[in-house]
Design a protein around this motif. Structure first.
Motif, PDB file in Angstrom:
ATOM      1  N   ASN A  46      31.408  34.862  36.501  1.00 16.21           N
ATOM      2  CA  ASN A  46      32.647  35.218  37.192  1.00 16.21           C
ATOM      3  C   ASN A  46      32.980  36.693  37.016  1.00 16.21           C
ATOM      4  N   GLY A  47      32.691  37.222  35.831  1.00 15.10           N
ATOM      5  CA  GLY A  47      32.974  38.636  35.596  1.00 15.10           C
ATOM      6  C   GLY A  47      32.144  39.537  36.491  1.00 15.10           C
ATOM      7  N   VAL A  48      30.879  39.181  36.672  1.00  9.29           N
ATOM      8  CA  VAL A  48      30.010  39.962  37.562  1.00  9.29           C
ATOM      9  C   VAL A  48      30.520  39.879  38.996  1.00  9.29           C
ATOM     10  N   LEU A  49      30.886  38.672  39.423  1.00  6.54           N
ATOM     11  CA  LEU A  49      31.371  38.480  40.785  1.00  6.54           C
ATOM     12  C   LEU A  49      32.665  39.251  41.032  1.00  6.54           C
ATOM     13  N   ALA A  50      33.543  39.283  40.049  1.00  4.99           N
ATOM     14  CA  ALA A  50      34.813  39.987  40.211  1.00  4.99           C
ATOM     15  C   ALA A  50      34.583  41.470  40.463  1.00  4.99           C
ATOM     16  N   GLY A  77      44.592  35.839  50.559  1.00  2.00           N
ATOM     17  CA  GLY A  77      45.451  35.245  49.555  1.00  2.00           C
ATOM     18  C   GLY A  77      45.253  33.753  49.400  1.00  2.00           C
ATOM     19  N   ALA A  78      44.643  33.120  50.396  1.00  2.00           N
ATOM     20  CA  ALA A  78      44.469  31.668  50.377  1.00  2.00           C
ATOM     21  C   ALA A  78      43.104  31.236  49.850  1.00  2.00           C
ATOM     22  N   TRP A  79      42.173  32.171  49.656  1.00  2.00           N
ATOM     23  CA  TRP A  79      40.819  31.820  49.198  1.00  2.00           C
ATOM     24  C   TRP A  79      40.383  32.842  48.153  1.00  2.00           C
ATOM     25  N   SER A  80      39.826  32.384  47.057  1.00  2.00           N
ATOM     26  CA  SER A  80      39.342  33.298  46.023  1.00  2.00           C
ATOM     27  C   SER A  80      38.045  32.777  45.433  1.00  2.00           C
ATOM     28  N   VAL A  81      37.204  33.702  44.978  1.00  2.00           N
ATOM     29  CA  VAL A  81      35.941  33.328  44.353  1.00  2.00           C
ATOM     30  C   VAL A  81      36.197  32.529  43.081  1.00  2.00           C
ATOM     31  N   GLU A  82      37.170  32.944  42.285  1.00  5.83           N
ATOM     32  CA  GLU A  82      37.439  32.259  41.015  1.00  5.83           C
ATOM     33  C   GLU A  82      37.834  30.803  41.252  1.00  5.83           C
ATOM     34  N   ALA A  83      38.757  30.580  42.203  1.00  5.74           N
ATOM     35  CA  ALA A  83      39.175  29.205  42.497  1.00  5.74           C
ATOM     36  C   ALA A  83      38.013  28.392  43.046  1.00  5.74           C
ATOM     37  N   ALA A  84      37.171  29.014  43.898  1.00  4.46           N
ATOM     38  CA  ALA A  84      36.022  28.304  44.455  1.00  4.46           C
ATOM     39  C   ALA A  84      35.048  27.887  43.365  1.00  4.46           C
ATOM     40  N   ARG A  85      34.805  28.769  42.401  1.00 10.04           N
ATOM     41  CA  ARG A  85      33.869  28.446  41.323  1.00 10.04           C
ATOM     42  C   ARG A  85      34.439  27.391  40.377  1.00 10.04           C
ATOM     43  N   GLU A  86      35.762  27.398  40.192  1.00  4.30           N
ATOM     44  CA  GLU A  86      36.369  26.338  39.381  1.00  4.30           C
ATOM     45  C   GLU A  86      36.221  24.987  40.087  1.00  4.30           C
TER      46      GLU A  86
END
Length: 301
Positions: free
Chosen positions: A142-146, A174-183
């Motif tokens: 996640n850190g790399v993706l951020a 605002g409705a979609w994020s990489v972090e939420a998707a990975r969780e």
């Protein structure tokens, strides 16, 4: 480009470069492919600097993960139907009212929320370990993706090429994020792992996941530009008809109770031959050999 799982992260990067060289820059799949190549190179660089606790496992996961995207590309190039999660991106890749950042989001949505859980489960089967054994490195990615996402978002934020889309695109971001998707993907990993001894249930879950991720992909790719603002970006009526056909086909499959993949995908006939500005390319891009039928739950059964 053979439709097979790459043997290394470097091979993943090389095959992504092949795809990039074969597609017009404005093609929606090309937009996501460039983002994916950037992420792959960032992960490759971190494999050698002690960032991950188990670099070989991360490298193997990277290859298994990429293999699912490469199968979707090869299937499309061979005139076959990609998994439901990828259909929106491949069907709407040349729509002039879709912003490049939407293509990037739709690709990440398909790859993270569908392909990643199946790849993690396959890695655990191969290594005979539970998901908990790879969880720490999974979250360290996640850190790399951020880092990559921040740069890419800045590069792809709307300019003057599609006026009027800045505000709706901001809402979409605002409705979609990489972090939420990975969780969400990790939750799917846990569910699939618990179902590993029940092949029929695992297949049903993976099929449902494929279809639901595809429906979200359609939402991410809804055109954000008013009809009057397309300007000279191509034949909007043809693109709009193709987009409505793609949306209607998937909706009919789901409302009728049929699982994804039971009917031919609605797709842009000219997607491989036209750029996003409506001009002709030099002919179809044959990026892969026929891959045969693709099972969206191949790693989960």
């Amino acid at each position: 480009m053979a439709a097979r799982t790459p043997a290394s992260v470097e091979e993943v990067a090389g095959r992504l470069r092949e795809i990039a060289a074969a597609l017009p820059l404005a093609d929606g799949v090309a937009v996501f492919n460039r983002l994916y190549l950037t992420v792959t190179e960032a992960v490759r660089d971190r494999l050698a600097d002690g960032y991950f606790t188990d670099p070989p496992a991360v490298a193997e996961l990277d290859a298994l993960f990429a293999g699912r995207y490469l199968l979707a590309v090869a299937a499309d190039a061979a005139g076959q139907e990609p998994p439901a999660c990828w259909r929106p991106l491949f069907a709407l890749r040349a729509h002039p009212g879709v912003h490049p950042l939407q293509f990037a989001l739709a690709g990440m949505n398909a790859h993270i929320q569908h392909d990643l859980p199946l790849a993690v489960v396959e890695l655990c089967r191969r290594r005979d370990c539970a998901p908990a054994g790879v969880e720490q490195d999974y979250h360290r990615i996640n850190g790399v993706l951020a880092e990559v996402e921040a740069v890419v978002r800045e590069q792809l934020l709307p300019g003057s090429e599609l006026p009027g889309c800045a505000e709706p695109l901001t809402h979409l971001l605002g409705a979609w994020s990489v972090e939420a998707a990975r969780e969400g993907a990790w939750s799917a990993v846990q569910a699939l792992w618990e179902l590993r001894g029940l092949p029929t249930a695992a297949q049903a879950f993976a099929t449902m996941l494929d279809g639901s991720v595809g429906l979200l992909g359609h939402a991410l790719l809804l055109p954000l530009v008013p009809y009057g603002d397309y300007g000279d970006h191509g034949d909007r009526s043809a693109h709009d008809r193709a987009g409505r056909t793609a949306l209607a086909a998937d909706a009919e499959r789901h409302e009728g109770g049929a699982g994804p993949g039971t009917a031919a995908a609605a797709r842009l006939p000219e997607a491989r031959n036209r750029t996003a500005d409506g001009t002709d390319a030099d002919g179809p891009n044959r990026l892969g050999e026929p891959a045969g039928p693709i099972s969206p739950a191949g790693a989960a059964g």
